[in-house]
Design an enzyme around this catalytic site. Sequence first.
Site, PDB file in Angstrom:
ATOM      1  N   ALA A 123     -29.000  10.990 -12.138  1.00 52.99           N
ATOM      2  CA  ALA A 123     -30.367  10.482 -12.081  1.00 52.99           C
ATOM      3  C   ALA A 123     -31.007  10.720 -10.727  1.00 52.99           C
ATOM      4  CB  ALA A 123     -30.373   8.986 -12.389  1.00 52.99           C
ATOM      5  N   CYS A 124     -30.194  10.771  -9.686  1.00 53.73           N
ATOM      6  CA  CYS A 124     -30.695  10.795  -8.309  1.00 53.73           C
ATOM      7  C   CYS A 124     -31.033  12.207  -7.840  1.00 53.73           C
ATOM      8  CB  CYS A 124     -29.634  10.190  -7.389  1.00 53.73           C
ATOM      9  SG  CYS A 124     -30.033  10.302  -5.633  1.00 53.73           S
ATOM     10  N   PRO A 125     -32.276  12.462  -7.431  1.00 49.31           N
ATOM     11  CA  PRO A 125     -32.637  13.803  -6.968  1.00 49.31           C
ATOM     12  C   PRO A 125     -31.913  14.205  -5.685  1.00 49.31           C
ATOM     13  CG  PRO A 125     -34.419  12.260  -6.531  1.00 49.31           C
ATOM     14  CD  PRO A 125     -33.426  11.533  -7.394  1.00 49.31           C
TER      15      PRO A 125
END
Length: 410
Positions: A123-125
Amino acid sequence: MNTARSSALSTVASSLLLSRSTRFTSLFISSKRRSSTSWNRKYITSLRNTTQIGGVSVNSPLNVARQGQQVRMASKITDWVKPGDSSGEFKRQVSSFRDWISKEPGAKFPPEKGRYHLYVSYACPWATRTLIVRKLKGLEDFISFSSVHWHMGEKGWCFPTPEDTDAAGENVIPDPVPGHEKYTHIREVYFSVDPNYGGRFTVPVLFDKKTNTIVNNESSEILRMLNHVFDDQLPAEYAKLDFYPEPLKTQIEEAHGWIYDGINNGVYKSGFATTQEAYDRNVTTLFDALDKAEKHLAEMGGPYWFGDQLTEVDIRLFPTLIRFDPVYVQHFKCNLRDIRSGYPLLHKYTRDLYWKHPAFKDTTNFLHIKNHYTRSHTQINPHSITPLGPVPDILPLDEEVNAVKAALTK
């Protein structure tokens, strides 16, 4: 994409950068030229002060709401703006662990194959950029990785359990590091290294399995160290890849500066703002930066940020752009325009990276992306409802939204 179609998109992009319509985000309804920066700021000021009810301008609810007290929440991990901070600004924490894997003689963390583990979230860029460079450089057998569950609660990122069936993805597994079998959250990795740790429990985390410590939790530094530190052990096809080439270093650093502040972090500063002023200021800066990026691509000709050279800039910008339409437009209120109908060259650029490079596509997990933002940020989305759109999450290379199709046929 054929030359004629690319030329058409460039023409549309050039026209768009000179003109933005008054109340619509579609890039093709524009009647007169004005600078994009001026459009952004004037339009927001207009929205801030008045609204239309039955064709009559009245005092905007936004203006009225500003007079009320700021919503205050209990202090916890998911407080993105410190309670009581009247500025309403999201301020990103500085990473705490800043060691490097190094080839220097006697280095604390030498480049040993199989020694290191990368904790990430799909989920984390910020974490995604480290997965991209790991795959681009052929480091799959050198550095293991695992992903946390997409949900972030009051204890931070949690590891999935064998019973979890709602977080599909490669290596979405309980903590696989020996000795960590009972760990349920990434916070336990941090506390195992520093029992007094008082910061956020962020990903990515580059972990040394030999000394049981965290090497680094700053994504930009992990990206850069993986660029060359294992080259002596890699096949020539991977060792030759250089995402921070000497001739472009100055330009890369210059691009990082405004892209990070305006776009990468800009979406967060817009979405987590707790005052109207903070939101207005940051969302305007965000779209000014997107306009600047669109103009840059028009000048460079692509397919990458620096023409035919894939660099750190592409690896760092892509994770934000790929999340923009599925998440940031609605969840973070970054809705002056979307990428697929408002930025033809950024749209092409993002799709080229996704569809033509497995390192970008295979590290993008829309299930984790959409569920995390919409079901973890309950102060923004208290009922944790995840929108079904946009459909699809990313368009194929040869498809466009209807507004773009219409423009290309003119």
